[in-house]
Design a protein around this motif. Structure first.
Motif, PDB file in Angstrom:
ATOM      1  N   ASP A 154       0.834  -1.207   0.000  1.00 14.26           N
ATOM      2  CA  ASP A 154       0.000   0.000   0.000  1.00 14.26           C
ATOM      3  C   ASP A 154       0.868   1.257   0.000  1.00 14.26           C
ATOM      4  O   ASP A 154       0.590   2.217  -0.736  1.00 14.26           O
ATOM      5  CB  ASP A 154      -0.921   0.003   1.222  1.00 14.26           C
ATOM      6  CG  ASP A 154      -1.966  -1.091   1.152  1.00 14.26           C
ATOM      7  OD1 ASP A 154      -2.127  -1.688   0.070  1.00 14.26           O
ATOM      8  OD2 ASP A 154      -2.620  -1.365   2.184  1.00 14.26           O
ATOM      9  N   PHE A 155       1.906   1.251   0.837  1.00 13.21           N
ATOM     10  CA  PHE A 155       2.825   2.393   0.857  1.00 13.21           C
ATOM     11  C   PHE A 155       3.509   2.561  -0.502  1.00 13.21           C
ATOM     12  O   PHE A 155       3.730   3.688  -0.963  1.00 13.21           O
ATOM     13  CB  PHE A 155       3.879   2.209   1.951  1.00 13.21           C
ATOM     14  CG  PHE A 155       3.383   2.504   3.333  1.00 13.21           C
ATOM     15  CD1 PHE A 155       2.837   3.744   3.647  1.00 13.21           C
ATOM     16  CD2 PHE A 155       3.463   1.553   4.337  1.00 13.21           C
ATOM     17  CE1 PHE A 155       2.379   4.016   4.933  1.00 13.21           C
ATOM     18  CE2 PHE A 155       3.015   1.817   5.618  1.00 13.21           C
ATOM     19  CZ  PHE A 155       2.465   3.057   5.917  1.00 13.21           C
ATOM     20  N   LEU A 156       3.849   1.445  -1.144  1.00 14.46           N
ATOM     21  CA  LEU A 156       4.508   1.499  -2.442  1.00 14.46           C
ATOM     22  C   LEU A 156       3.584   2.093  -3.494  1.00 14.46           C
ATOM     23  O   LEU A 156       4.000   2.940  -4.297  1.00 14.46           O
ATOM     24  CB  LEU A 156       4.955   0.095  -2.860  1.00 14.46           C
ATOM     25  CG  LEU A 156       5.654  -0.014  -4.219  1.00 14.46           C
ATOM     26  CD1 LEU A 156       6.962   0.766  -4.204  1.00 14.46           C
ATOM     27  CD2 LEU A 156       5.908  -1.477  -4.556  1.00 14.46           C
ATOM     28  N   ALA A 157       2.324   1.649  -3.511  1.00  8.37           N
ATOM     29  CA  ALA A 157       1.354   2.181  -4.465  1.00  8.37           C
ATOM     30  C   ALA A 157       1.164   3.681  -4.270  1.00  8.37           C
ATOM     31  O   ALA A 157       1.106   4.458  -5.239  1.00  8.37           O
ATOM     32  CB  ALA A 157       0.015   1.459  -4.314  1.00  8.37           C
ATOM     33  N   PHE A 160       4.287   5.705  -5.635  1.00  6.52           N
ATOM     34  CA  PHE A 160       4.426   5.852  -7.077  1.00  6.52           C
ATOM     35  C   PHE A 160       3.325   6.721  -7.695  1.00  6.52           C
ATOM     36  O   PHE A 160       3.596   7.536  -8.571  1.00  6.52           O
ATOM     37  CB  PHE A 160       4.444   4.478  -7.751  1.00  6.52           C
ATOM     38  CG  PHE A 160       5.793   3.839  -7.765  1.00  6.52           C
ATOM     39  CD1 PHE A 160       6.823   4.367  -8.523  1.00  6.52           C
ATOM     40  CD2 PHE A 160       6.046   2.703  -7.010  1.00  6.52           C
ATOM     41  CE1 PHE A 160       8.081   3.788  -8.534  1.00  6.52           C
ATOM     42  CE2 PHE A 160       7.304   2.111  -7.017  1.00  6.52           C
ATOM     43  CZ  PHE A 160       8.325   2.655  -7.782  1.00  6.52           C
ATOM     44  N   ASP A 161       2.087   6.531  -7.249  1.00  2.00           N
ATOM     45  CA  ASP A 161       0.971   7.274  -7.859  1.00  2.00           C
ATOM     46  C   ASP A 161      -0.154   7.438  -6.843  1.00  2.00           C
ATOM     47  O   ASP A 161      -1.038   6.585  -6.730  1.00  2.00           O
ATOM     48  CB  ASP A 161       0.461   6.526  -9.090  1.00  2.00           C
ATOM     49  CG  ASP A 161      -0.468   7.387  -9.942  1.00  2.00           C
ATOM     50  OD1 ASP A 161      -0.984   8.392  -9.426  1.00  2.00           O
ATOM     51  OD2 ASP A 161      -0.665   7.050 -11.125  1.00  2.00           O
ATOM     52  N   PRO A 162      -0.151   8.546  -6.088  1.00  3.64           N
ATOM     53  CA  PRO A 162      -1.192   8.759  -5.076  1.00  3.64           C
ATOM     54  C   PRO A 162      -2.599   8.795  -5.666  1.00  3.64           C
ATOM     55  O   PRO A 162      -3.556   8.343  -5.023  1.00  3.64           O
ATOM     56  CB  PRO A 162      -0.810  10.115  -4.462  1.00  3.64           C
ATOM     57  CG  PRO A 162       0.645  10.276  -4.753  1.00  3.64           C
ATOM     58  CD  PRO A 162       0.877   9.596  -6.064  1.00  3.64           C
ATOM     59  N   VAL A 163      -2.738   9.331  -6.884  1.00  3.04           N
ATOM     60  CA  VAL A 163      -4.067   9.411  -7.502  1.00  3.04           C
ATOM     61  C   VAL A 163      -4.604   8.015  -7.805  1.00  3.04           C
ATOM     62  O   VAL A 163      -5.756   7.694  -7.507  1.00  3.04           O
ATOM     63  CB  VAL A 163      -3.999  10.254  -8.795  1.00  3.04           C
ATOM     64  CG1 VAL A 163      -5.366  10.251  -9.492  1.00  3.04           C
ATOM     65  CG2 VAL A 163      -3.558  11.678  -8.480  1.00  3.04           C
ATOM     66  N   THR A 172      -5.394   7.202   1.183  1.00  5.89           N
ATOM     67  CA  THR A 172      -4.109   7.865   0.956  1.00  5.89           C
ATOM     68  C   THR A 172      -3.722   8.817   2.090  1.00  5.89           C
ATOM     69  O   THR A 172      -2.546   8.996   2.365  1.00  5.89           O
ATOM     70  CB  THR A 172      -4.130   8.637  -0.378  1.00  5.89           C
ATOM     71  OG1 THR A 172      -5.257   9.539  -0.385  1.00  5.89           O
ATOM     72  CG2 THR A 172      -4.270   7.678  -1.548  1.00  5.89           C
ATOM     73  N   GLY A 173      -4.722   9.423   2.724  1.00  3.80           N
ATOM     74  CA  GLY A 173      -4.413  10.311   3.844  1.00  3.80           C
ATOM     75  C   GLY A 173      -3.771   9.552   4.993  1.00  3.80           C
ATOM     76  O   GLY A 173      -2.765   9.996   5.570  1.00  3.80           O
ATOM     77  N   TRP A 174      -4.337   8.397   5.315  1.00  2.00           N
ATOM     78  CA  TRP A 174      -3.768   7.562   6.373  1.00  2.00           C
ATOM     79  C   TRP A 174      -2.371   7.072   5.992  1.00  2.00           C
ATOM     80  O   TRP A 174      -1.473   7.010   6.841  1.00  2.00           O
ATOM     81  CB  TRP A 174      -4.683   6.378   6.646  1.00  2.00           C
ATOM     82  CG  TRP A 174      -5.881   6.721   7.479  1.00  2.00           C
ATOM     83  CD1 TRP A 174      -7.136   6.993   7.046  1.00  2.00           C
ATOM     84  CD2 TRP A 174      -5.914   6.871   8.908  1.00  2.00           C
ATOM     85  NE1 TRP A 174      -7.964   7.295   8.098  1.00  2.00           N
ATOM     86  CE2 TRP A 174      -7.248   7.213   9.253  1.00  2.00           C
ATOM     87  CE3 TRP A 174      -4.968   6.729   9.924  1.00  2.00           C
ATOM     88  CZ2 TRP A 174      -7.644   7.434  10.564  1.00  2.00           C
ATOM     89  CZ3 TRP A 174      -5.358   6.929  11.238  1.00  2.00           C
ATOM     90  CH2 TRP A 174      -6.683   7.288  11.549  1.00  2.00           C
ATOM     91  N   LEU A 175      -2.204   6.710   4.724  1.00  4.90           N
ATOM     92  CA  LEU A 175      -0.891   6.232   4.275  1.00  4.90           C
ATOM     93  C   LEU A 175       0.143   7.343   4.348  1.00  4.90           C
ATOM     94  O   LEU A 175       1.289   7.113   4.757  1.00  4.90           O
ATOM     95  CB  LEU A 175      -0.991   5.699   2.841  1.00  4.90           C
ATOM     96  CG  LEU A 175      -1.785   4.398   2.656  1.00  4.90           C
ATOM     97  CD1 LEU A 175      -1.931   4.082   1.174  1.00  4.90           C
ATOM     98  CD2 LEU A 175      -1.093   3.245   3.382  1.00  4.90           C
TER      99      LEU A 175
END
Length: 272
Positions: A154-157, A160-163, A172-175
């Motif tokens: 999840d962190f990797l995704a 590379f591309d938050p969108v 994404t906010g939690w990550l």
């Protein structure tokens, strides 16, 4: 053989070896994410920013690690907030925030009388690590390692591309803020051993070395942890015979490993 094993006969060296093995996994795995996301300067900024938190915690009688964690997390969140609400680029914001926090910490330190020497806070004191420091490192580094293993993809995704990460349902906010919290916690785990300034090497070099040697994330994590462990043990061992401080010797070992990886990649590029 007895001469080669001489450093292991001293309890302070045993603790130094042990603490390097404890901090390596979390720092190395986090290093991979910071390198891939281009957040290497964030590690530098956060490591410097914990100093005022350490001093303020000492002044009010709270645990130093609590002050360090709060200050590091504040710096990371403040950097993101200013970046999102101004025209200033992230690297500029980080430079201003971490230098300001570091300067505040130095000023506060000069106003108090403390038995804790500033050098031990800035550069660590691996040869003075005690049982309490080891347990603190075990708990923080262990928890950070488990989170990174569980949420690594999840962190990797998100890196590379938050969108795209948001579109596939990731929070994404939690990550984002979770990664910042892990960064602050890992720096706290390294506070008593490698110190504030030298912790940045642990948060950049292993990931950079692994990035030069592999292109698969799972392999990158393994290579990064191996590099951090090897540099930590080799640097600590060498410091005994060189009569130098372990932390900067470890950083020197990481630098040499990075140069070797860079040379290897350059040679492979020429022969390809």
């Amino acid at each position: 053989m007895e001469t080669l094993l001489l450093p292991l006969q001293f309890p302070f060296m045993q603790n130094a070896f042990l603490v390097t093995m404890l901090i390596a996994p979390a720092a190395a795995m986090l290093s991979c994410l910071l390198v891939l996301r281009g957040w290497s300067l964030m590690g530098d900024a956060t490591s410097h920013a914990v100093l005022p938190g350490v001093v303020l915690a000492y002044m009010v009688g709270l645990p130093l690690i609590l002050g360090a964690f709060v200050a590091g997390l504040f710096c990371a969140i403040a950097t993101g907030f200013i970046r999102d609400h101004s025209r200033v680029k992230q690297d500029t914001v980080m430079g201003v925030v971490f230098s300001g926090m570091f300067g505040l910490g130095i000023v506060l330190y000069t106003r108090i009388e403390s038995a804790v020497h500033l050098d031990h806070i800035l550069f660590g004191n691996m040869l003075g690590v005690g049982a309490g420091d080891l347990w603190t490192t075990v708990l923080i580094s262990g928890a950070a390692t488990l989170v990174l293993l569980a949420k690594g993809r999840d962190f990797l995704a998100h890196a590379f591309d938050p969108v795209q990460a948001r579109m596939i349902g990731l929070r994404t906010g939690w990550l984002h803020y979770g990664l910042l919290a892990l960064l602050s916690a890992t720096i706290v785990a390294m506070l008593s051993s490698v110190g504030i300034i030298l912790s940045v090497a642990y948060l950049i070099a292993p990931g950079a070395i692994a990035f030069l040697l592999t292109r698969r994330f799972a392999t990158m994590l393994a290579v990064s942890v191996a590099a951090a462990l090897l540099a930590g043990l080799a640097g600590t061992y060498a410091s005994f015979w060189l009569d130098s401080a372990p932390a900067p010797t470890i950083v020197l070992a990481m630098t040499l490993m990075f140069l070797a990886a860079l040379l290897r990649q350059s040679l492979r590029s020429r022969t390809a």
